[in-house]
Design an enzyme around this catalytic site. Sequence first.
Site, short mmCIF file in Angstrom:
data_model
loop_
_atom_site.label_atom_id
_atom_site.label_comp_id
_atom_site.label_asym_id
_atom_site.label_seq_id
_atom_site.Cartn_x
_atom_site.Cartn_y
_atom_site.Cartn_z
N ARG A 127 14.38 -11.71 9.33
CA ARG A 127 14.26 -10.59 10.28
C ARG A 127 13.39 -11.01 11.46
O ARG A 127 12.43 -11.77 11.27
CB ARG A 127 13.58 -9.40 9.58
N ARG B 267 -6.03 4.61 12.03
CA ARG B 267 -5.71 3.25 12.50
C ARG B 267 -6.73 2.75 13.52
O ARG B 267 -6.62 1.64 13.99
CB ARG B 267 -4.35 3.23 13.18
N ARG C 178 11.12 -13.40 3.25
CA ARG C 178 12.16 -12.36 3.25
C ARG C 178 13.40 -12.84 4.00
O ARG C 178 13.30 -13.48 5.05
CB ARG C 178 11.65 -11.08 3.92
N ARG D 193 0.81 -9.30 13.83
CA ARG D 193 0.63 -8.08 13.02
C ARG D 193 -0.66 -8.19 12.20
O ARG D 193 -1.39 -7.21 12.05
CB ARG D 193 1.84 -7.86 12.10
N LYS E 60 0.82 -1.22 0.00
CA LYS E 60 0.00 0.00 0.00
C LYS E 60 0.85 1.27 0.00
O LYS E 60 0.47 2.26 -0.62
CB LYS E 60 -1.00 0.01 1.15
P1 AMP Z 1 3.91 2.56 9.61
O1 AMP Z 1 5.08 3.23 8.97
O2 AMP Z 1 2.58 3.02 9.05
O3 AMP Z 1 4.04 1.05 9.62
O4 AMP Z 1 3.91 3.02 11.15
C1 AMP Z 1 4.98 2.74 11.99
C2 AMP Z 1 4.56 2.91 13.44
O5 AMP Z 1 4.20 4.29 13.67
C3 AMP Z 1 3.33 2.12 13.86
O6 AMP Z 1 3.66 0.79 14.22
C4 AMP Z 1 2.84 2.93 15.04
O7 AMP Z 1 3.67 2.70 16.17
C5 AMP Z 1 3.09 4.36 14.57
N1 AMP Z 1 1.93 4.89 13.83
C6 AMP Z 1 1.86 5.17 12.49
N2 AMP Z 1 0.65 5.63 12.14
C7 AMP Z 1 -0.08 5.65 13.29
C8 AMP Z 1 -1.42 6.02 13.59
N3 AMP Z 1 -2.27 6.46 12.64
N4 AMP Z 1 -1.83 5.92 14.88
C9 AMP Z 1 -0.99 5.50 15.85
N5 AMP Z 1 0.28 5.12 15.64
C10 AMP Z 1 0.74 5.19 14.36
#
Ligand code: AMP
Length: 219
Positions: free
Chosen positions: A158, A87, A125, A169, A16
């Site tokens: 990893r 989220r 991976r 996840r 995505k």
């Molecule tokens: P991502 O790059 O989207 O996988 O986000 C990495 C991490 O940032 C997530 O695992 C959360 O810890 C935090 N994070 C990103 N977006 C959000 C969100 N909308 N609400 C809360 N935490 C977020």
Amino acid sequence: MSRHILFFIGPPASGKGTQAELAAKYYSWPAISSGDLLRRLADLPKKYQAAIQAGHLVDDQTINDLLKRRLAQPDTKSGFILDGYPRNSSQFDYAYHHIITAEDKVRALEIKVSDEEVYRRLGGRRFCPHCGAGYHLIYKPSKREGICDYCSNKLEKRPDDKPQVITERLKLYHETMEPLKVLWQKRGELITINGEQDIAAVHQDVVASLAQWSGLSPQ
Ligand code: AMP
């Protein structure tokens, strides 16, 4: 002024983020990743670092404030793409009360990939702990099985790609996103795209479905 707002949603390894970037280039709108906004904070507090590393969510107010500030920048005037937000339902409500106005045209694009495919993508991976090179057993195999092409070191999985971690996840993804998908569906704003195709084909489907929706073409 009416804006186009696109939410990209999908499980880990659905692509995505890649699709959000491709759509951003195509339509000349910024792709805004809430994870990137957090990671780029110059003085990221320790508690957020820990939450990000553990895959836990950062508190809603922090994310909402960061996003609001980013969206105040002029490059979002005609439209923007969000990746990783909302989220949960409280962020969803915030978006519809404080970000989206009645004139905006909104779509949520779900890049749909089955759980089995997520296991295949993440489970395959491998990386080289010595030089950092990345591989995939199916999509990008090393020349000699289990050995790095560059430094002949043994390849490893990893830690966050172990099956039990992938399961966690995926569980979090389904628990948080299924209720939001229902809300988008009720609003008539959900578009589902088959994410189990190559990157260019998924992008074509995104563009085609948006053209159908509002005659949207490159800006
Ligand atoms: P991502 O790059 O989207 O996988 O986000 C990495 C991490 O940032 C997530 O695992 C959360 O810890 C935090 N994070 C990103 N977006 C959000 C969100 N909308 N609400 C809360 N935490 C977020």
